[in-house]
Design a protein around this motif. Sequence first.
Motif, PDB file in Angstrom:
ATOM      1  N   GLY A  99       0.764  -1.230   0.000  1.00 48.71           N
ATOM      2  CA  GLY A  99       0.000   0.000   0.000  1.00 48.71           C
ATOM      3  C   GLY A  99       0.797   1.283   0.000  1.00 48.71           C
ATOM      4  N   GLU A 100       2.128   1.195   0.193  1.00 49.73           N
ATOM      5  CA  GLU A 100       2.917   2.427   0.269  1.00 49.73           C
ATOM      6  C   GLU A 100       2.777   3.299  -0.968  1.00 49.73           C
ATOM      7  N   TRP A 101       2.668   2.679  -2.130  1.00 52.56           N
ATOM      8  CA  TRP A 101       2.586   3.477  -3.352  1.00 52.56           C
ATOM      9  C   TRP A 101       1.227   4.144  -3.511  1.00 52.56           C
ATOM     10  N   SER A 102       0.270   3.744  -2.663  1.00 48.80           N
ATOM     11  CA  SER A 102      -1.001   4.461  -2.685  1.00 48.80           C
ATOM     12  C   SER A 102      -0.827   5.867  -2.112  1.00 48.80           C
ATOM     13  N   ILE A 103       0.246   6.089  -1.346  1.00 51.45           N
ATOM     14  CA  ILE A 103       0.487   7.421  -0.779  1.00 51.45           C
ATOM     15  C   ILE A 103       0.688   8.448  -1.903  1.00 51.45           C
ATOM     16  N   ASN A 123       2.018   2.299  10.532  1.00 52.71           N
ATOM     17  CA  ASN A 123       3.406   2.464  10.969  1.00 52.71           C
ATOM     18  C   ASN A 123       4.397   2.610   9.815  1.00 52.71           C
ATOM     19  N   ILE A 124       3.981   3.291   8.766  1.00 54.33           N
ATOM     20  CA  ILE A 124       4.919   3.601   7.683  1.00 54.33           C
ATOM     21  C   ILE A 124       5.997   4.499   8.288  1.00 54.33           C
ATOM     22  N   ALA A 125       7.237   4.209   7.974  1.00 58.14           N
ATOM     23  CA  ALA A 125       8.338   5.028   8.501  1.00 58.14           C
ATOM     24  C   ALA A 125       8.112   6.491   8.114  1.00 58.14           C
ATOM     25  N   LEU A 126       8.379   7.383   9.047  1.00 60.53           N
ATOM     26  CA  LEU A 126       8.133   8.805   8.834  1.00 60.53           C
ATOM     27  C   LEU A 126       8.833   9.316   7.583  1.00 60.53           C
ATOM     28  N   TRP A 127      10.102   8.962   7.387  1.00 59.17           N
ATOM     29  CA  TRP A 127      10.844   9.466   6.225  1.00 59.17           C
ATOM     30  C   TRP A 127      10.235   8.947   4.925  1.00 59.17           C
ATOM     31  N   ARG A 128       9.721   7.699   4.930  1.00 57.42           N
ATOM     32  CA  ARG A 128       9.094   7.150   3.713  1.00 57.42           C
ATOM     33  C   ARG A 128       7.776   7.878   3.432  1.00 57.42           C
ATOM     34  N   PHE A 129       7.014   8.135   4.489  1.00 59.99           N
ATOM     35  CA  PHE A 129       5.753   8.856   4.332  1.00 59.99           C
ATOM     36  C   PHE A 129       6.004  10.246   3.748  1.00 59.99           C
ATOM     37  N   TYR A 134       5.601  13.726  -0.797  1.00 56.01           N
ATOM     38  CA  TYR A 134       6.142  14.794  -1.633  1.00 56.01           C
ATOM     39  C   TYR A 134       6.159  14.377  -3.107  1.00 56.01           C
ATOM     40  N   LEU A 135       6.494  13.102  -3.363  1.00 50.73           N
ATOM     41  CA  LEU A 135       6.510  12.603  -4.745  1.00 50.73           C
ATOM     42  C   LEU A 135       5.124  12.668  -5.386  1.00 50.73           C
ATOM     43  N   GLY A 136       4.083  12.563  -4.572  1.00 55.94           N
ATOM     44  CA  GLY A 136       2.726  12.656  -5.103  1.00 55.94           C
ATOM     45  C   GLY A 136       2.201  14.078  -5.183  1.00 55.94           C
ATOM     46  N   VAL A 137       2.605  14.902  -4.227  1.00 52.22           N
ATOM     47  CA  VAL A 137       2.049  16.255  -4.137  1.00 52.22           C
ATOM     48  C   VAL A 137       2.734  17.239  -5.084  1.00 52.22           C
TER      49      VAL A 137
END
Length: 195
Positions: A99-103, A123-129, A134-137
């Motif tokens: 699901g990470e790429w759904s971010i 619990n996605i790592a903060l730096w990954r979130f 940012y990559l999406g926004v």
Amino acid sequence: MLQIALDILEKGGVWGLFAATAIEASSIPFPGALFVLIYGYLMDVSPWQLVIIGVINSLIYVMFSLIPYFIGKRVGDFSQKKLDKKKVKKAQAWFQKYGEWSIPLSRPTGFGNYISYISGISNIALWRFVLLSYLGVFPWNTLLLFIGNSGSMERVQRFLEVSQKFGYILAIMLVMVVLAWWIITKKTKEQNQHS
């Protein structure tokens, strides 16, 4: 709402844009994309200035999306104490794996604001979130600024209508894919137990 956005941005300028972005990112229902489009429409700036505004606006979005992320983290911690720990860990592992790429992919949709909660709960790592957000926004923000800057209010309104329909379609497809995956996984487990 269009007239309200025009008034706020004419008076507040870039600060009005940043405030609108902060409100939307903190997961309060708010038409942030409309403000970005209108800001692009109102400003007579160079393409480089639009990119710089896109960079800053995206940073503000990510910074304020940490509010629902940390709320989700608290809910995740609470659910670990109150619910079956095995099931919670399994759901978190699934989201971290698939699901990470759904971010980044959900950021242009209306569902994108709520993915911050799910990321925190999972619990996605903060730096990954932060990175994936940012990559999406950033591309979305910058695209909206450029479309708004094209100088045609009809084009801005048409883009809003199309993107809203696209967002609904994307959200429905995402729900269908998750539901299909869940049904297939459940049936596979049942078949493996009977074998």
